[in-house]
Design a protein around this motif. Structure first.
Motif, PDB file in Angstrom:
ATOM      1  N   TYR A  19       0.829  -1.206   0.000  1.00  0.00           N
ATOM      2  CA  TYR A  19       0.000   0.000   0.000  1.00  0.00           C
ATOM      3  C   TYR A  19       0.866   1.258   0.000  1.00  0.00           C
ATOM      4  N   ALA A  20       1.930   1.249   0.796  1.00  0.00           N
ATOM      5  CA  ALA A  20       2.781   2.435   0.873  1.00  0.00           C
ATOM      6  C   ALA A  20       3.441   2.732  -0.466  1.00  0.00           C
ATOM      7  N   SER A  21       4.022   1.727  -1.098  1.00  0.00           N
ATOM      8  CA  SER A  21       4.752   1.959  -2.351  1.00  0.00           C
ATOM      9  C   SER A  21       3.810   2.328  -3.489  1.00  0.00           C
ATOM     10  N   VAL A  22       2.680   1.638  -3.602  1.00  0.00           N
ATOM     11  CA  VAL A  22       1.742   1.938  -4.683  1.00  0.00           C
ATOM     12  C   VAL A  22       1.116   3.319  -4.482  1.00  0.00           C
ATOM     13  N   ASN A  23       0.759   3.662  -3.253  1.00  0.00           N
ATOM     14  CA  ASN A  23       0.193   4.990  -3.000  1.00  0.00           C
ATOM     15  C   ASN A  23       1.237   6.085  -3.198  1.00  0.00           C
ATOM     16  N   ALA A  24       2.483   5.810  -2.824  1.00  0.00           N
ATOM     17  CA  ALA A  24       3.541   6.805  -3.014  1.00  0.00           C
ATOM     18  C   ALA A  24       3.768   7.087  -4.497  1.00  0.00           C
ATOM     19  N   LEU A  25       3.720   6.062  -5.318  1.00  0.00           N
ATOM     20  CA  LEU A  25       4.039   6.211  -6.736  1.00  0.00           C
ATOM     21  C   LEU A  25       2.844   6.627  -7.585  1.00  0.00           C
ATOM     22  N   PHE A  26       1.637   6.204  -7.180  1.00  0.00           N
ATOM     23  CA  PHE A  26       0.461   6.453  -8.022  1.00  0.00           C
ATOM     24  C   PHE A  26      -0.676   7.153  -7.288  1.00  0.00           C
ATOM     25  N   GLY A  27      -0.424   7.607  -6.054  1.00  0.00           N
ATOM     26  CA  GLY A  27      -1.488   8.181  -5.239  1.00  0.00           C
ATOM     27  C   GLY A  27      -2.107   9.430  -5.811  1.00  0.00           C
TER      28      GLY A  27
END
Length: 747
Positions: free
Chosen positions: A582-590
């Motif tokens: 969740y952290a990486s996907v939200n950081a990159l595509f949030g």
């Protein structure tokens, strides 16, 4: 329409009755207002169509001012009554039936319900009576519902009451809302969303006002910490072709690989073999014997770590495209990290291009350092995965006695003759049992009345009995108040008092004394939050000193995320990996779409519905997911209990491990799983089927209908589901079925 209301609640009837109704108001104004108010409120409460005509009538009969005041309150009170009727008649049944599907909706209502409701109220395209009923099925507070409804319905009420004052000129209710007026109301309806976005934008500008944002970023993502959470974060970022830097100050793989999961499970395996050799006669194998070579045991543990190391190595991650740097990272702004390099491993050198960019900031210009070993990295987003470290309490003499922790215990080369383990949690129980089976005389001290105090008491008692059988002395309700190392001796003496005893009472009572050669401190872990610049940036911490994050894994600075032990109450490797996605996907595509982690623990409190499994790897193992029985009682969650005892399982009998049980909590009368506790051989493996079921909303009937291989341990899950099914069989039907069979035999 029922009761022929369509003949009464229409525009033509209102126009015909206008004069007589107005005369009624002029004759008895107070009575007319009260009666009309009650009719309007009741019609709204029971969701009778016709609110438009009643609103027009209020303007036509009472005029704009009194009509607006009366309708505004009557409609809001009626809406509240309809809301409460739906809540008390239907909500519990609907929430139980569709709990899995409604979980995200409930969270959204709790978080943003005011904005949702205000938008629905401001746009007259949504039937107000339907909004009343639907919102009654959600967790929205009734007070908030009333206030938002009163405000949200006001613009449309003004329009319709004003139209009612011109009743003679109206030919159709469709005339009231012209396309332009309807468009205005729709814009008014989306205004709360727009306003919220503007407020969030302004708040974010204020939040970041003290720092200068870099004109460009060298990286898409910086990950600090190469444990489970950090490795998964970097892996995902590299997979989607982001430029990512992974910073680790110590060892790749973090605690799990080097001092936690991997070495402890290797030790547990060696200890189990030692016990099996001693009990080989029960399987018909006589004269089996063996001695413990503790140094060889520890060497095998290091060998296992070396075999797994390539999975988490610098070389593997650099091969994926991750830049791996070794050193200590410190945040100097929300987008800048100052890295003090250490070591000279491949990938740890700075490029000439990066060296040119390294201009010290004002925040670090006066800090003494070796410029050759310091780099400044910039990134749009940062993930903190700094983990946790063993907690050693300030007990007089404890540190001086050389107390070991779950990290330093792996440096032992000789088996402790007498070992004291402080802490009866998962780590303390696992290590105490392992050392006892390898030959140590072990004393386990726990301040609570029970071992594994966070687990199901019945299951924890099974583990306690197994530890006692292995020769461990267990002292519950005891705390260590001081430790003394005896002169000219390696012997340590611990003074114990009953937990919760006041200092004055300790002085008056001598307390219990325990002597040992080695002390192992297993009293939990504390998050690594110091030395990373968090306090300078104002990143908020929870009371337990973990980093406060929201359900998107964001900290109080939205472009900085946190995962794993530094932010989570779970303290589990697989939970850290789960959060990392969740952290990486939200950081990159949030900026385009954000993904909420619905197992997020708000302010350190685990949601009861989170399907996050855990396992204590004692023998027998104790595995758990969802609610335990004490948690269900504490949270006032209705439940039923189903038990299946493993001494009935064929494979357990064949393996000589026919002990333990599966305990399932379900919604009363339903097969929906609320929680599962398993204590026994392979409990951690058996739990996976239930975790899958809970995660995807599958009930016990689905498990029962699944074919399991015979004879295997996994059949236990099916048999447990069978016990539930048997207890919920339609008993009333069986006598009739018996009569049917009797009749068929006579036919």
């Amino acid at each position: 329409m029922a009761f022929d209301l369509d003949q009464w609640l229409n525009l033509e009837t209102l126009k015909q009755s206008h004069q007589s109704l107005q005369g009624w108001y002029e004759d008895t104004p107070a009575r007319a207002l009260v009666i009309y108010f009650l009719i309007y409120a009741i019609a709204t409460a029971v969701s009778i169509p016709g609110a438009t005509i009643l609103t027009l009538g209020a303007g036509a009969i009472f005029g704009f001012g009194p009509g607006l005041l009366m309708v505004s309150f009557a409609s809001s009170i009626g809406a509240l009554l309809a809301f409460l009727v739906a809540r008390y008649l239907l909500r519990d049944a609907v929430q139980r039936r569709f709990s899995g599907s409604l979980e995200r909706i409930n969270e959204g209502i709790e978080r943003d319900g005011t904005f949702y409701l205000l938008t629905l109220r401001l746009v007259p395209l949504f039937p107000f009576w339907l909004v009343n009923l639907v919102m009654g099925l959600t967790p929205m507070k009734s007070g908030r519902y009333y206030v938002v409804s009163q405000l949200g319905m006001l613009p449309a009420t003004i329009i319709y009451v004003n139209a009612g004052t011109q009743i003679a000129a109206l030919e159709s209710t469709q005339e009231i809302l012209s396309p332009a007026l309807l468009g205005s109301l729709i814009l008014l309806g989306v205004f709360p969303v727009i306003a919220r976005s503007l407020v969030a934008w302004a708040r974010q500008r204020k939040l970041y006002a003290k720092w200068n944002r870099p004109p460009r970023y060298d990286r898409n993502l910086i990950v600090i910490g190469a444990g489970a959470g950090g490795l998964v974060s970097a892996y995902i970022a590299a997979t989607v072709k982001a430029k990512v830097t992974l910073v680790e100050s110590h060892q790749m793989g973090g605690d799990c690989l080097n001092t936690g999961c991997v070495p402890s499970k290797s030790l547990i395996r060696a200890a189990k073999i030692a016990k099996e050799i001693r009990h080989a006669e029960s399987f018909g194998i006589h004269h089996a014997s063996g001695t413990t070579d503790f140094k060889a045991v520890m060497e095998r543990i290091r060998s296992v770590i070396r075999q797994i190391e390539p999975h988490d190595s610098v070389e593997r991650y650099e091969g994926m495209g991750v830049e791996v740097l070794k050193g200590h990272a410190r945040l100097i702004s929300p987008w800048e990290v100052e890295l003090t390099l250490s070591g000279h491993a491949p990938g740890l050198q700075k490029s000439a291009a990066d060296a040119k960019k390294e201009v010290p900031s004002a925040a670090t210009a006066n800090r003494p350092r070796n410029a050759e070993n310091v780099r400044r990295l910039t990134s749009r987003n940062i993930i903190l995965a700094t983990g946790a470290e063993p907690f050693i309490p300030d007990i007089p003499g404890l540190r001086q006695a050389g107390a070991l922790t779950s990290e330093s215990v792996w440096s032992l080369e000789t088996l402790p003759a007498r070992l004291v383990v402080l802490g009866g949690g998962p780590v303390g129980c696992e290590l105490a049992q392992s050392f006892a089976r390898l030959g140590s005389q072990v004393t386990l001290i726990e301040k609570h009345a029970h071992l594994l105090s966070k687990e199901d008491p019945e299951a924890a008692e099974v583990v306690r009995a197994a530890l006692k059988e292995d020769g461990i002395t267990i002292l519950n309700d005891q705390t260590v108040v001081s430790v003394t190392t005896l002169p000219d001796s390696s012997c340590k003496r611990l003074i114990l008092h009953r937990a919760g005893l006041a200092s004055a009472d300790r002085t008056a009572n001598a307390g219990m004394q325990v002597e040992c050669d080695t002390i192992l401190c297993a009293l939990g872990r504390r998050p690594r939050v110091e030395g990373y610049g968090l306090e300078d940036l104002g990143i908020a911490l929870r009371p337990g000193q973990t980093i406060d994050t929201n359900m998107f894994q964001q900290t109080s600075l939205p472009n900085i995320y946190a995962v794993g032990d530094v932010s989570s109450p779970y303290k589990l490797t697989h939970a850290a990996a789960h959060q990392a996605w969740y952290a990486s996907v939200n950081a990159l595509f949030g900026r385009f779409k954000r993904f909420p982690n619905h197992s997020h623990a708000h302010r350190g409190v685990r949601p009861a519905s989170a399907a996050i499994p855990r396992c204590t790897f004692t023998d027998p193992e104790l595995a758990q997911v969802g609610l335990t029985e004490p948690e269900a009682i504490r949270h006032h969650v209705p439940y039923e209990v189903t038990r299946y005892h493993l001494d009935d399982l064929d494979r357990a009998i064949a393996d000589g491990a026919a002990h333990g049980f599966i305990k399932i909590l379900t919604v009363p009368g339903k097969d929906q799983i609320l929680g599962v506790t398993i204590v026994g051989e392979h409990a951690g493996e058996l739990l996976a089927e239930f975790v899958l079921a809970m995660r995807h909303g599958l009930g016990l009937n689905k498990i029962l209908a699944t074919v399991h291989t015979y004879p295997t341990w996994s059949e236990a899950g099916k048999f447990a589901a069978g016990v539930w099914k048997q207890s919920h069989a339609p008993r009333w039907l069986l006598p009739w079925v018996e009569r049917l069979h009797t009749w068929e035999r006579r036919e």
